[in-house]
Motif scaffolding. Structure first.
Motif: not given
Length: 476
Positions: A133-135, A166, A170, A196, A198
């Motif tokens: 997952r995005f952080e 961003y 990404v 992710y 997003l």
């Protein structure tokens, strides 16, 4: 009353006039039959063309059976004896170790069992990718007022320029998916969301592509300079739909560099406007497109194109010379490959033997395909058959056809350029036409960088990360 002799003369004259009229009609019908015969032959030839005997793309073949130049090797399908196979092997450094605990007591005597004393019996490893997952990384600046009254505060790092933005990873992934892996913008956004979490709009992806293209302008200029300095350059061009109009995609490629450009024209005006080839002094490999001959450099014709044309003539004329030339060119190519492996040139005697056989086969073909005469009253030049035109080109361009034998640095085919052209065509087939000309130009810029990076051993995602980190790869 007319005399009998006068009546006979008038009858004979009428008969002669009628015979001449009939003869004229016969000649006209004969000419028309010949014209229709040639037209039928031409149409039958067009219907029999495919990607193996002409320059038509493989996508146009449909379910037609094609002719291949490959010959059976006699070996069974699959891996051959002695082939080093590859399989997934365990690693000595696993990231996570999970031990299955033994029961606390023996089920036979109820003695206490200590897992710390147990020995590893078997190991099984599972190779997988983690669910990610995005952080979000928050940067904070500090502010402090000194007892004397002066206010102290610091600033963000240069890469942090917005209150929310961003990161380079990404952005690099998004541009790689659309320009490297050729996904449409909407599908690339969906994939990033699935992987992710997003949710990125296609418009944002378009903006990132534009930013990457602007950052890569100096790098592509360096690629152009490397192409211009190369001893051998492969060139090609193909139609590209941009904003519902026909544009032309041009490429110039070497073993280590690729350049792309888009232009409304296909010919010399595009070559001059791009400025890549006008002053080139090496050897240009191409498919005999007429404008290339205007460039004052050495030329070499693509053998793969010639083989396809020869296959077509073999299938449509049923004559022997096309097969003879096919076998000759393939034999010469094999001799050149063997010479390159030993780092030696072909012997002059061997080159002359191939050249003599080449001329003999061309002369044999010309003897069987004489030039067509102009029809009565026809304006301009008489239309010649495809076999005649091919043989004339083979005769006039002998040096360019056989250059690969005399200079082993020149490949037999123009495959480098054709492979370079293929990916933008795949992009068009997946995503449709480019909506705008700037979008097509951005694609050419980024793809020049990515394909060059790939040729030099860099991963395309790694190459894009370098761009968004402010340090594009040096690909000189």
């Amino acid at each position: 009353m007319q005399e009998p002799d006068a009546t006979a003369d008038l009858t004979l004259q009428a008969m002669n006039e009628k015979a001449q009229a009939l003869q004229g009609q016969v000649q006209a019908l004969t000419s028309e039959v010949e014209r229709l015969r040639l037209r039928i032959k031409e149409l039958e030839g067009q219907a029999s063309k495919n990607s193996k005997n002409s320059s038509k793309p493989p996508s146009s073949d449909g379910l037609k059976k094609t002719t291949s130049l490959r010959v059976a090797s006699g070996r069974k399908p699959g891996g051959q004896a002695g082939h080093a196979g590859k399989t997934l092997e365990q690693t000595d450094r696993p990231d996570i170790v999970i031990r299955h605990a033994l029961p606390e007591r023996c089920d036979a005597c109820q003695a206490t069992l200590s897992n710390s004393d147990a020995q590893v019996h078997r190991r099984g490893q599972v190779f997988d990718i983690p669910a990610v997952r995005f952080e979000v990384v928050e940067f904070q600046t500090l502010q402090l007022r000194c007892p004397c009254g002066k206010l102290h505060e610091n600033e963000f790092a240069p890469e942090v320029c917005e209150v929310a933005q961003y990161g380079p990873n990404v952005r690099a992934l998004a541009v790689h998916l659309t320009q490297g892996q050729l996904l449409p913008f909407a599908r690339a956004g969906e994939l990033i969301k699935d992987l992710y979490g997003l949710d990125i709009s296609p418009a944002t992806l378009v903006q990132w592509v534009h930013e990457a293209a602007q950052a890569l302008v100096p790098t592509v200029q360096a690629i152009v300079q490397s192409v211009q300095a190369a001893a051998v350059v492969h060139v090609d061009e193909s139609g590209l739909r941009v904003a519902s109009c026909l544009q032309w995609l041009h490429t110039a490629a070497t073993a280590t560099h690729t350049w792309y450009g888009v232009h409304p024209k296909r010919g010399m005006q595009a070559i001059a406007d791009h400025g890549v080839l006008p002053n080139y002094a090496g050897t240009l490999v191409h498919d005999c497109w007429a404008p290339y001959w205007s460039l004052e450099c050495a030329h070499s014709l693509c053998g793969a194109h010639l083989l396809r044309e020869l296959i077509y003539q073999k299938e449509t004329t049923a004559q022997a010379w096309p097969q003879g030339l096919i076998e000759l060119l393939l034999a010469a190519d094999q001799a050149c490959k063997a010479a390159r492996q030993t780092d030696t040139a072909l012997q002059a005697v061997q080159v002359e033997v191939f050249a003599s056989q080449y001329r003999a086969l061309v002369q044999e073909g010309q003897a069987q395909n004489l030039p067509a005469a102009k029809a009565l009253g026809q304006r301009g030049r008489a239309k010649q058959s495809g076999a005649f035109n091919l043989l004339r080109r083979l005769l006039e361009r002998e040096q360019e056809v056989l250059r690969f034998m005399r200079d082993l640095g020149v490949p037999f085919t123009n495959n480098l350029a054709e492979r370079a052209i293929r990916m933008p065509k795949v992009k068009q087939r997946i995503s449709g036409c480019f909506r705008t000309l700037p979008g097509a130009q951005n694609f050419c810029t980024i793809r020049s960088y990515l394909d060059t990076a790939r040729k030099q051993g860099f991963g395309m995602l790694h190459a894009m990360r370098a761009v968004f980190s402010g340090q594009a790869l040096a690909l000189a």
